[in-house]
Enzyme design. Structure first.
Site, PDB file in Angstrom:
ATOM      1  N   ALA A  26     -21.321 -20.494   3.905  1.00 29.79           N
ATOM      2  CA  ALA A  26     -22.366 -21.776   4.399  1.00 29.79           C
ATOM      3  C   ALA A  26     -23.000 -22.283   3.613  1.00 29.79           C
ATOM      4  CB  ALA A  26     -23.269 -21.159   5.285  1.00 29.79           C
ATOM      5  N   PRO A  58     -22.904 -15.747   1.598  1.00 26.52           N
ATOM      6  CA  PRO A  58     -23.639 -15.640   2.981  1.00 26.52           C
ATOM      7  C   PRO A  58     -22.704 -14.644   3.966  1.00 26.52           C
ATOM      8  CG  PRO A  58     -23.813 -18.043   2.972  1.00 26.52           C
ATOM      9  CD  PRO A  58     -23.245 -17.079   1.702  1.00 26.52           C
ATOM     10  N   ASN A  59     -23.010 -13.949   4.506  1.00 25.95           N
ATOM     11  CA  ASN A  59     -22.330 -13.586   5.503  1.00 25.95           C
ATOM     12  C   ASN A  59     -21.040 -12.498   5.918  1.00 25.95           C
ATOM     13  OD1 ASN A  59     -24.494 -13.561   7.473  1.00 25.95           O
ATOM     14  ND2 ASN A  59     -24.478 -15.757   7.233  1.00 25.95           N
ATOM     15  N   ASN A  79     -15.832 -17.932  -2.722  1.00 25.46           N
ATOM     16  CA  ASN A  79     -16.150 -18.428  -1.214  1.00 25.46           C
ATOM     17  C   ASN A  79     -17.688 -18.805  -0.956  1.00 25.46           C
ATOM     18  OD1 ASN A  79     -15.972 -18.962   1.820  1.00 25.46           O
ATOM     19  ND2 ASN A  79     -14.686 -17.081   2.511  1.00 25.46           N
ATOM     20  N   GLU A  88     -12.502 -23.534  -5.027  1.00 28.04           N
ATOM     21  CA  GLU A  88     -13.123 -23.220  -3.468  1.00 28.04           C
ATOM     22  C   GLU A  88     -11.548 -22.306  -2.732  1.00 28.04           C
ATOM     23  OE1 GLU A  88     -13.719 -27.454  -2.083  1.00 28.04           O
ATOM     24  OE2 GLU A  88     -15.546 -25.750  -0.834  1.00 28.04           O
ATOM     25  N   HIS A 128     -11.964 -20.881   1.495  1.00 34.38           N
ATOM     26  CA  HIS A 128     -12.272 -20.198   2.736  1.00 34.38           C
ATOM     27  C   HIS A 128     -10.752 -19.860   2.979  1.00 34.38           C
ATOM     28  CE1 HIS A 128     -15.687 -22.886   2.019  1.00 34.38           C
ATOM     29  NE2 HIS A 128     -15.291 -24.098   1.442  1.00 34.38           N
ATOM     30  N   LEU A 129     -11.698 -19.027   4.102  1.00 32.50           N
ATOM     31  CA  LEU A 129     -10.295 -18.095   4.872  1.00 32.50           C
ATOM     32  C   LEU A 129     -10.519 -19.216   6.287  1.00 32.50           C
ATOM     33  CD1 LEU A 129     -13.178 -14.902   5.191  1.00 32.50           C
ATOM     34  CD2 LEU A 129     -10.440 -14.965   4.230  1.00 32.50           C
ATOM     35  N   SER A 130     -11.557 -19.529   6.501  1.00 29.04           N
ATOM     36  CA  SER A 130     -10.952 -20.860   7.906  1.00 29.04           C
ATOM     37  C   SER A 130     -10.844 -22.289   7.228  1.00 29.04           C
ATOM     38  CB  SER A 130     -12.323 -20.353   8.622  1.00 29.04           C
ATOM     39  OG  SER A 130     -12.978 -21.252   8.067  1.00 29.04           O
ATOM     40  N   TYR A 186     -11.892 -15.544  11.664  1.00 26.76           N
ATOM     41  CA  TYR A 186     -12.223 -14.750  10.311  1.00 26.76           C
ATOM     42  C   TYR A 186     -11.028 -14.054  10.154  1.00 26.76           C
ATOM     43  CZ  TYR A 186     -15.990 -18.050   9.691  1.00 26.76           C
ATOM     44  OH  TYR A 186     -16.811 -18.960   9.779  1.00 26.76           O
ATOM     45  N   HIS A 235     -21.760 -26.184   2.255  1.00 18.66           N
ATOM     46  CA  HIS A 235     -21.953 -27.337   3.043  1.00 18.66           C
ATOM     47  C   HIS A 235     -23.656 -28.113   2.665  1.00 18.66           C
ATOM     48  CE1 HIS A 235     -18.653 -26.325   5.268  1.00 18.66           C
ATOM     49  NE2 HIS A 235     -19.241 -24.485   5.589  1.00 18.66           N
ATOM     50  N   ARG A 240     -13.432 -27.106  11.535  1.00 21.64           N
ATOM     51  CA  ARG A 240     -14.287 -27.401  12.237  1.00 21.64           C
ATOM     52  C   ARG A 240     -15.607 -27.506  12.732  1.00 21.64           C
ATOM     53  NH1 ARG A 240     -15.594 -21.401  10.229  1.00 21.64           N
ATOM     54  NH2 ARG A 240     -16.240 -20.891  11.977  1.00 21.64           N
ATOM     55  N   ASP A 282     -24.426 -27.706  -8.706  1.00 23.92           N
ATOM     56  CA  ASP A 282     -25.208 -27.991 -10.300  1.00 23.92           C
ATOM     57  C   ASP A 282     -24.845 -27.048 -10.862  1.00 23.92           C
ATOM     58  OD1 ASP A 282     -25.946 -30.874  -9.773  1.00 23.92           O
ATOM     59  OD2 ASP A 282     -27.786 -30.355  -9.888  1.00 23.92           O
ATOM     60  N   ARG A 328     -19.337 -28.369   8.449  1.00 22.71           N
ATOM     61  CA  ARG A 328     -19.317 -27.816   7.842  1.00 22.71           C
ATOM     62  C   ARG A 328     -17.755 -28.904   7.158  1.00 22.71           C
ATOM     63  NH1 ARG A 328     -19.276 -22.655   8.758  1.00 22.71           N
ATOM     64  NH2 ARG A 328     -19.612 -22.111  11.299  1.00 22.71           N
ATOM     65  N   ARG A 344     -17.013 -10.124  11.902  1.00 22.89           N
ATOM     66  CA  ARG A 344     -17.494 -11.234  12.334  1.00 22.89           C
ATOM     67  C   ARG A 344     -16.856 -12.067  13.078  1.00 22.89           C
ATOM     68  NH1 ARG A 344     -18.430 -15.495   7.211  1.00 22.89           N
ATOM     69  NH2 ARG A 344     -20.006 -17.346   8.477  1.00 22.89           N
TER      70      ARG A 344
HETATM   71  C1  DQA Z   1     -16.027 -19.896   5.071  1.00 22.03           C
HETATM   72  C2  DQA Z   1     -16.682 -21.381   6.221  1.00 22.03           C
HETATM   73  C3  DQA Z   1     -17.772 -21.858   6.120  1.00 22.03           C
HETATM   74  O1  DQA Z   1     -17.742 -23.259   6.699  1.00 22.03           O
HETATM   75  C4  DQA Z   1     -18.843 -20.872   6.647  1.00 22.03           C
HETATM   76  O2  DQA Z   1     -20.204 -20.798   6.140  1.00 22.03           O
HETATM   77  C5  DQA Z   1     -18.113 -19.460   5.955  1.00 22.03           C
HETATM   78  C6  DQA Z   1     -16.745 -19.071   6.067  1.00 22.03           C
HETATM   79  C7  DQA Z   1     -14.253 -18.911   4.999  1.00 22.03           C
HETATM   80  O3  DQA Z   1     -14.241 -18.761   4.597  1.00 22.03           O
HETATM   81  O4  DQA Z   1     -14.201 -20.141   6.438  1.00 22.03           O
HETATM   82  O5  DQA Z   1     -19.416 -18.457   5.844  1.00 22.03           O
HETATM   83  O6  DQA Z   1     -16.757 -20.391   3.882  1.00 22.03           O
END
Ligand code: DQA
Length: 150
Positions: free
Chosen positions: A81, A14-15, A78, A102, A104-106, A27, A84, A111, A91, A115, A22
């Protein structure tokens, strides 16, 4: 999608469709299409076809994972959210039978406290976080190294 050695599924939660606008201080300014292009170039350089999907919907994400086992050598995820809290995604990943990286950009560990827990990490072969767009490149490379041990 070239499939010389196999196919890799790159999933975005998501997002992440909003990347580019964003929270650019967190990011960056690259769009999701930019990240997918880099992941695709990395996969093709290593002999793998890349297919990518993004969804804001958990049910749809679980569907992508459930259907991946028969088609893909592995998944780079990725989960945004979903990372978390989404034990149903945990599952699904546990059931799919292909390796998961897995990404993540950040760096979520640096953080907000909420998270810091990842429900993806226990079912992933490893996690790459905090390298911006490089995280996807490194994620594809790590998955291929796992698939092709030296
Ligand atoms: C994220 C980190 C997550 O905590 C956050 O909810 C995201 C982006 C990242 O790529 O850093 O949507 O997955």
């Amino acid at each position: 999608m070239p499939t010389t050695k196999g196919r890799i599924l790159v999933l975005h939660g998501p997002n992440l469709n909003l990347l580019g606008t964003r929270e650019p201080s967190v990011y960056g300014t690259a769009t999701l299409a930019d990240h997918v292009a880099r992941a695709t170039a990395t996969g093709e350089r290593l002999g793998y076809g890349i297919h990518s999907e993004q969804t804001n919907d958990l049910t749809t994400m679980i569907g992508f994972v459930q259907n991946a086992g028969s088609t893909y050598a592995g998944i780079v995820l990725n989960a945004g959210a979903f990372t978390h809290f989404a034990w149903s995604l945990h599952d699904a990943l546990k059931s799919v039978g292909v390796p998961v990286v897995e990404v993540h950009l950040s760096n979520p560990a640096a953080r907000e406290p909420w998270r810091h827990e990842s429900v993806i990490a226990p079912v992933a072969i490893g996690t790459i976080a905090g390298f911006g767009g490089e995280s996807y490149v490194l994620g594809v490379e790590a998955l291929v190294r796992h698939l092709e041990p030296a």
